[in-house]
Design a protein around this motif. Structure first.
Motif, PDB file in Angstrom:
ATOM      1  N   GLN A  33       0.872  -1.143  -0.042  1.00 56.11           N
ATOM      2  CA  GLN A  33      -0.249  -0.013  -0.055  1.00 56.11           C
ATOM      3  C   GLN A  33       0.611   1.222   0.236  1.00 56.11           C
ATOM      4  N   VAL A  34       1.963   1.211   0.668  1.00 53.17           N
ATOM      5  CA  VAL A  34       2.803   2.249   0.916  1.00 53.17           C
ATOM      6  C   VAL A  34       4.231   2.062   0.189  1.00 53.17           C
ATOM      7  N   ARG A  85       5.288  -0.716   9.622  1.00 50.88           N
ATOM      8  CA  ARG A  85       6.028  -0.584   8.352  1.00 50.88           C
ATOM      9  C   ARG A  85       5.754   0.323   7.489  1.00 50.88           C
ATOM     10  N   ARG A  86       6.985   1.438   7.152  1.00 53.03           N
ATOM     11  CA  ARG A  86       6.387   2.322   6.118  1.00 53.03           C
ATOM     12  C   ARG A  86       5.497   3.231   6.797  1.00 53.03           C
ATOM     13  N   GLY A  87       5.181   3.339   8.155  1.00 51.60           N
ATOM     14  CA  GLY A  87       4.259   4.330   8.517  1.00 51.60           C
ATOM     15  C   GLY A  87       2.757   3.768   8.658  1.00 51.60           C
ATOM     16  N   ASP A 210       7.186  10.446  15.320  1.00 39.81           N
ATOM     17  CA  ASP A 210       6.324  10.394  16.600  1.00 39.81           C
ATOM     18  C   ASP A 210       6.043   8.774  16.757  1.00 39.81           C
ATOM     19  N   LYS A 211       5.833   8.074  15.881  1.00 44.44           N
ATOM     20  CA  LYS A 211       5.116   6.673  15.759  1.00 44.44           C
ATOM     21  C   LYS A 211       6.116   5.736  16.044  1.00 44.44           C
TER      22      LYS A 211
END
Length: 314
Positions: A33-34, A85-87, A210-211
């Motif tokens: 997806q990302v 993973r990748r946000g 942040d995450k």
């Protein structure tokens, strides 16, 4: 059985039973997806400036490399107990470990199956050898992490060569099976693999998001700056103590990064990255120059864009 490439670097998956395969591959398609950096497939394109491989072979090799790489990420996230993973949420946090692990293995073997389409007697053995290298390198990293054993710099570099450099080398060597250019790119691919990994290690500690701030500390990973601090500055005992905790505490992570900066480990990492960049460019020049690869090296300099406040600029 094989459809056209989906574009945007997304690998084309060989499908047996359409609906069933879609269900099996949900964890894999989730991570797509990302889109990530797709560094290994981009290297295939860059090296084709020298190798002049036919388009159909190039596309197939890029497909195979990206399938293997993405499947490996699914397994890495399970082994590292990663949340993101990748946000986005890691696949196993949504689909569970069994389905995600099965999807990753399925794609690994689909990639190996697609190697047969290259129609070269050496392709399968070459691919198998590099997959073994990937698992060997990853296995050593996990061993060091779970046994709280800090590797030497030489051991770290060997593991990186096997884990990260394997896919870079695989793409190049598969392409060379269909090229008249048989130049030895081993040194260059090794430099690129090490440069890529150390850059990731550095950015993980120096880019505040942040995450997922300093995920490597939460995972207890012996990354390049951590190894330097522990082996070259054993008096800074707080670093190994923090690493063992696998902490989620942002303030404690920030304190660890401060220790790494004060001990000179981050400075040493930056110096090493500058040296690797120079070595890579020198190797490219030895092979006659390559504007496509030089452009990739320019983009890799993004590690320099970490600010003193440890915030991403991009």
């Amino acid at each position: 059985m094989e459809g056209p490439e989906k574009g945007n670097g997304v690998p084309c998956i060989t499908v047996g039973d359409g609906e069933q395969d879609e269900n099996i591959l949900q964890p894999f398609t989730h991570i797509l997806q990302v889109p990530g950096k797709q560094f290994a497939p981009k290297l295939c394109h860059a090296f084709n400036y020298w190798l002049k491989v036919p388009a159909d072979k190039l596309n197939l090799v890029r497909d195979i490399v990206e399938m293997l790489r993405t499947a490996t990420l699914l397994i890495d996230d399970i082994q590292d107990n990663s949340v993101l993973r990748r946000g986005i949420s890691a696949a196993h946090t949504i689909y569970g470990v069994p389905r995600t692990f099965n999807a990753a293995n399925y794609v690994h073997f689909l990639g190996l199956y697609r190697v047969q389409s290259l129609n070269h007697p050496k392709a399968i053995a070459l691919c198998t050898e590099h997959i073994l290298d990937m698992y060997h390198g990853q296995g050593m990293e996990i061993y060091w992490r779970d046994n709280y054993t800090c590797p030497s710099m030489a051991e770290y570099q060997e593991a990186v060569k096997r884990k990260t450099g394997a896919l870079f080398s695989l793409g190049i060597q598969l392409m060379q099976l269909f090229s008249e250019n048989k130049a030895d790119f081993t040194k260059l691919s090794g430099i690129l693999g090490l440069y890529y990994q150390i850059s990731n290690d550095y950015r993980n500690l120096c880019w505040q998001e942040d995450k997922c701030y300093c995920e490597d500390l939460t995972e207890g990973k012996f990354s390049f700056p951590i190894i330097h601090a522990i082996t070259c500055h054993p008096d800074v005992r707080q670093v190994i103590c923090i690493l063992r905790q696998r902490t989620h505490d942002v303030e404690l992570k920030k304190y660890c990064v401060t220790l790494l900066e004060k001990s000179g480990s981050l400075s040493y990492t930056r110096h090493t990255l500058e040296e690797l960049d120079a070595e890579a460019r020198a190797e490219v020049a030895k092979h006659g120059g390559n504007p496509v690869l030089e452009d990739i090296l320019d983009k890799m300099l993004e590690w320099k864009r970490c600010t003193d406040e440890n915030k991403p600029v991009l």
